[in-house]
Write a protein that holds these residues in place. Structure first.
Motif, PDB file in Angstrom:
ATOM      1  N   ALA A 184       0.816  -1.211   0.000  1.00 36.53           N
ATOM      2  CA  ALA A 184       0.000   0.000   0.000  1.00 36.53           C
ATOM      3  C   ALA A 184       0.853   1.266   0.000  1.00 36.53           C
ATOM      4  O   ALA A 184       0.384   2.330  -0.407  1.00 36.53           O
ATOM      5  CB  ALA A 184      -0.928  -0.002   1.218  1.00 36.53           C
ATOM      6  N   LEU A 185       2.078   1.171   0.434  1.00 40.68           N
ATOM      7  CA  LEU A 185       2.979   2.319   0.507  1.00 40.68           C
ATOM      8  C   LEU A 185       3.576   2.681  -0.849  1.00 40.68           C
ATOM      9  O   LEU A 185       4.003   3.822  -1.055  1.00 40.68           O
ATOM     10  CB  LEU A 185       4.097   1.996   1.511  1.00 40.68           C
ATOM     11  N   VAL A 186       3.596   1.757  -1.783  1.00 42.53           N
ATOM     12  CA  VAL A 186       4.254   1.983  -3.076  1.00 42.53           C
ATOM     13  C   VAL A 186       3.644   3.163  -3.833  1.00 42.53           C
ATOM     14  O   VAL A 186       4.362   4.088  -4.235  1.00 42.53           O
ATOM     15  CB  VAL A 186       4.239   0.713  -3.952  1.00 42.53           C
ATOM     16  N   GLY A 187       2.353   3.159  -4.059  1.00 44.95           N
ATOM     17  CA  GLY A 187       1.700   4.200  -4.852  1.00 44.95           C
ATOM     18  C   GLY A 187       1.921   5.604  -4.322  1.00 44.95           C
ATOM     19  O   GLY A 187       2.425   6.480  -5.045  1.00 44.95           O
ATOM     20  N   PRO A 188       1.555   5.871  -3.066  1.00 48.06           N
ATOM     21  CA  PRO A 188       1.741   7.227  -2.556  1.00 48.06           C
ATOM     22  C   PRO A 188       3.205   7.647  -2.461  1.00 48.06           C
ATOM     23  O   PRO A 188       3.536   8.809  -2.671  1.00 48.06           O
ATOM     24  CB  PRO A 188       1.075   7.218  -1.189  1.00 48.06           C
ATOM     25  N   THR A 189       4.084   6.691  -2.195  1.00 42.37           N
ATOM     26  CA  THR A 189       5.501   7.034  -2.118  1.00 42.37           C
ATOM     27  C   THR A 189       6.048   7.375  -3.495  1.00 42.37           C
ATOM     28  O   THR A 189       6.772   8.361  -3.668  1.00 42.37           O
ATOM     29  CB  THR A 189       6.306   5.890  -1.476  1.00 42.37           C
ATOM     30  N   MET A 190       5.683   6.589  -4.510  1.00 40.33           N
ATOM     31  CA  MET A 190       6.150   6.871  -5.866  1.00 40.33           C
ATOM     32  C   MET A 190       5.580   8.179  -6.409  1.00 40.33           C
ATOM     33  O   MET A 190       6.117   8.752  -7.348  1.00 40.33           O
ATOM     34  CB  MET A 190       5.819   5.709  -6.800  1.00 40.33           C
ATOM     35  N   LYS A 242      12.761   8.617  -6.683  1.00 38.64           N
ATOM     36  CA  LYS A 242      12.921   8.007  -8.004  1.00 38.64           C
ATOM     37  C   LYS A 242      12.367   6.587  -7.996  1.00 38.64           C
ATOM     38  O   LYS A 242      11.698   6.172  -8.942  1.00 38.64           O
ATOM     39  CB  LYS A 242      14.396   7.957  -8.400  1.00 38.64           C
ATOM     40  N   LEU A 243      12.664   5.825  -6.965  1.00 35.36           N
ATOM     41  CA  LEU A 243      12.213   4.431  -6.874  1.00 35.36           C
ATOM     42  C   LEU A 243      11.902   4.059  -5.432  1.00 35.36           C
ATOM     43  O   LEU A 243      12.635   4.438  -4.514  1.00 35.36           O
ATOM     44  CB  LEU A 243      13.291   3.470  -7.378  1.00 35.36           C
ATOM     45  N   PHE A 244      10.852   3.281  -5.270  1.00 35.18           N
ATOM     46  CA  PHE A 244      10.518   2.677  -3.987  1.00 35.18           C
ATOM     47  C   PHE A 244      10.125   1.246  -4.302  1.00 35.18           C
ATOM     48  O   PHE A 244       9.073   0.995  -4.885  1.00 35.18           O
ATOM     49  CB  PHE A 244       9.365   3.416  -3.309  1.00 35.18           C
ATOM     50  N   LEU A 245      11.003   0.309  -3.978  1.00 34.45           N
ATOM     51  CA  LEU A 245      10.795  -1.080  -4.370  1.00 34.45           C
ATOM     52  C   LEU A 245      10.850  -2.008  -3.160  1.00 34.45           C
ATOM     53  O   LEU A 245      11.922  -2.280  -2.625  1.00 34.45           O
ATOM     54  CB  LEU A 245      11.874  -1.506  -5.373  1.00 34.45           C
ATOM     55  N   PRO A 246       9.712  -2.513  -2.705  1.00 39.53           N
ATOM     56  CA  PRO A 246       9.732  -3.514  -1.640  1.00 39.53           C
ATOM     57  C   PRO A 246       9.832  -4.927  -2.232  1.00 39.53           C
ATOM     58  O   PRO A 246       9.276  -5.212  -3.286  1.00 39.53           O
ATOM     59  CB  PRO A 246       8.392  -3.305  -0.936  1.00 39.53           C
ATOM     60  N   TYR A 247      10.570  -5.767  -1.554  1.00 44.93           N
ATOM     61  CA  TYR A 247      10.745  -7.163  -1.958  1.00 44.93           C
ATOM     62  C   TYR A 247      10.429  -8.058  -0.761  1.00 44.93           C
ATOM     63  O   TYR A 247      10.550  -7.638   0.385  1.00 44.93           O
ATOM     64  CB  TYR A 247      12.190  -7.436  -2.392  1.00 44.93           C
ATOM     65  N   ARG A 248      10.096  -9.305  -1.055  1.00 42.22           N
ATOM     66  CA  ARG A 248       9.850 -10.292  -0.005  1.00 42.22           C
ATOM     67  C   ARG A 248      10.723 -11.506  -0.263  1.00 42.22           C
ATOM     68  O   ARG A 248      10.871 -11.951  -1.402  1.00 42.22           O
ATOM     69  CB  ARG A 248       8.391 -10.704  -0.015  1.00 42.22           C
ATOM     70  N   THR A 283       5.376  12.702   5.357  1.00 42.06           N
ATOM     71  CA  THR A 283       4.101  12.413   4.694  1.00 42.06           C
ATOM     72  C   THR A 283       3.166  11.629   5.604  1.00 42.06           C
ATOM     73  O   THR A 283       3.603  10.893   6.501  1.00 42.06           O
ATOM     74  CB  THR A 283       4.309  11.609   3.392  1.00 42.06           C
ATOM     75  N   ILE A 284       1.893  11.783   5.342  1.00 38.69           N
ATOM     76  CA  ILE A 284       0.884  11.063   6.123  1.00 38.69           C
ATOM     77  C   ILE A 284       1.035   9.563   5.945  1.00 38.69           C
ATOM     78  O   ILE A 284       0.968   8.804   6.920  1.00 38.69           O
ATOM     79  CB  ILE A 284      -0.535  11.524   5.724  1.00 38.69           C
ATOM     80  N   HIS A 285       1.258   9.103   4.702  1.00 37.11           N
ATOM     81  CA  HIS A 285       1.351   7.650   4.475  1.00 37.11           C
ATOM     82  C   HIS A 285       2.559   7.055   5.190  1.00 37.11           C
ATOM     83  O   HIS A 285       2.485   5.942   5.704  1.00 37.11           O
ATOM     84  CB  HIS A 285       1.329   7.297   2.988  1.00 37.11           C
TER      85      HIS A 285
END
Length: 109
Positions: A37-43, A49-55, A81-83
């Motif tokens: 859920a953090l990807v969209g608002p962070t990007m 430039k990039l926010f990439l979470p991996y598992r 930021t709020i998010h």
């Protein structure tokens, strides 16, 4: 989600944070959904430039995040930021271990 195409030179400029996270037992799905859920608002932030979470494919409780900002100021702005604040408030208690490491480029490529 469409991401901009960046050259190696553009990617190699900025400020990087790598984060290793291990969720508490039973909290791995919550942490995974929170990161997703953090990807969209962070990007959408102007300073990133990039926010990439991996598992991890072998440990579902282990996550790695690669964050590339235009500058250290971009990271500082992200933390206001709020998010980000909501993620910290709701997700940090569900994390057993967290390791952050900042990096800056040293090669022109």
């Amino acid at each position: 989600m469409e991401h901009p195409t960046l050259t190696f030179a553009e990617l190699n400029k900025g400020f990087i944070i790598s984060i290793e996270i291990v969720a508490k037992d039973g909290e791995e799905e919550y942490v995974g959904r929170a990161l997703e859920a953090l990807v969209g608002p962070t990007m959408a932030e102007p300073g990133i430039k990039l926010f990439l979470p991996y598992r991890s494919p072998t440990n579902p409780k282990a996550f790695f995040i690669f964050e590339l900002y235009h500058s250290e100021n971009g990271r500082a702005e992200h933390e206001t930021t709020i998010h980000f604040k909501e993620f910290v408030e709701k997700t940090l208690p569900r994390i057993a271990n967290r390791k952050l490491a900042p990096y800056v480029p040293f090669s022109a490529g």
